[in-house]
Design an enzyme around this catalytic site. Structure first.
Site: not given
Ligand code: DGY
Length: 325
Positions: A244, A273, A291
């Site tokens: 993240r 983001e 992402h």
């Molecule tokens: C997750 O599954 O956490 C990915 O980052 C998609 O949000």
């Protein structure tokens, strides 16, 4: 469910594949957002208010205020493995279930982690831009974007859950030495299977040629990766973040990259983001991705299917397969 024999009311807060939505509509009264609009908190709250269950993505924050306004809500089902968008203490206090979608995305996400690592260390996007800009005039031994090796280098994995382990298994094929840091240590058998050695955070930072972040985002690890941590890395090292955005202090990273205090970075997740800091966009020694670590059609379908299964189970009073609270 509000009344016996009535279809449950479900909110699907973002666009999903139409055939999966149609299947859900056979068993539930669905309010969907097939326009894929980004709703404000007030809009999510209003849409959730009369629902028995909600299916959201990691982009929708669900907080105490929304839960308080939704008296029938039994479950919020995240289409993501990460669930930092859900206020877990608020869910627990109100006995509303929360679920995520682990496992189905592990291998796809690990593939991408490795892709980004390779692209970053081998300067793939930078080289392509160089070629497109017309700089490739001749084959040259030295005058070409020279990169860092992956094979037989040392990989440091921060966060050794399912995805971290899947990355470690891939690294073995490249003859890499795998070091990891995690809140809890893996069993001896798992360490053996992943060919991974547990080290403390400082050792991992100082000794890795490549570092990949795969840990969950919690308030405790906000900006965990800042100036101090970047300063401990080798000047030849790369940093990849598929966890993240908030885990990395992006301004400190931009500065370290600009001053060439680390070799390069590969970033799939950003603190604000979809906005990306101009300081990062200006740099050459960074590979940027929107992402997409879990973004293959097969995996995204599997994530949605699992989120639906979790949601319907919770509404039916069963324990959903991926219950978080
Ligand atoms: C997750 O599954 O956490 C990915 O980052 C998609 O949000």
């Amino acid at each position: 469910m509000s009344q016996a024999n009535k279809k449950p009311k479900i909110l699907v807060a973002r666009a999903i594949f139409p055939d999966l939505l149609a299947k859900l509509e056979q068993v539930a009264e669905v309010q969907s957002n097939q326009a894929d609009a980004i709703w404000s908190s007030a809009e999510i709250k209003a849409a959730m208010m009369d629902k028995d269950g909600a299916i959201v993505t990691g982009s929708e924050k669900v907080d105490a205020d929304m839960l308080d306004a939704s008296p029938n809500l039994k479950i919020v089902s995240n289409i993501a493995v990460g669930y930092n968008n859900l206020d877990m203490p608020a869910f627990k206090a109100r006995q509303v279930m929360a679920t995520n979608t682990p496992d189905v995305l592990t291998e796809t996400t690990a593939d991408f982690g490795f892709t980004l690592l390779m692209a970053t260390a081998r300067r793939v996007t930078e080289s392509e831009h160089w070629l497109r800009a017309g700089h490739w005039k001749k084959f040259s031994i030295c005058d070409t974007p020279l990169a860092m090796d992956i094979h037989h280098s040392t990989l440091g994995i921060m966060g050794m859950g399912r995805i971290g382990q899947a990355i470690a298994r891939r690294a073995l094929g490249f003859g890499m030495k795998v070091r990891y840091y995690n809140r809890s240590r893996l069993s001896t058998e798992l360490e053996k299977e992943c060919g991974a050695t547990y080290v403390d955070r400082e050792t991992l930072l100082k000794e890795s040629d490549h570092i990949i972040l795969v840990m969950p985002y919690t308030p405790e690890n906000h900006h965990l990766f800042g100036e101090k941590e970047l300063a401990m890395m080798k000047p030849t090292a790369t940093l990849v973040n598929i966890a993240r955005g908030g885990i990395v202090d992006e301004l400190a990273l931009a500065k370290a990259l600009k001053e060439k205090r680390i070799f390069a970075a590969g970033i799939d997740v950003f603190e604000g983001e979809p906005a990306v800091r101009p300081e990062l966009l200006e740099l050459k020694n960074i590979v940027l991705a929107p992402h997409i670590a879990s973004a293959t059609e097969k995996t995204r379908r599997a994530m949605i299917e699992l989120a639906i299964e979790n949601c319907l189970a919770g509404i039916a009073g069963k324990t959903p397969p991926n219950l978080l609270s």
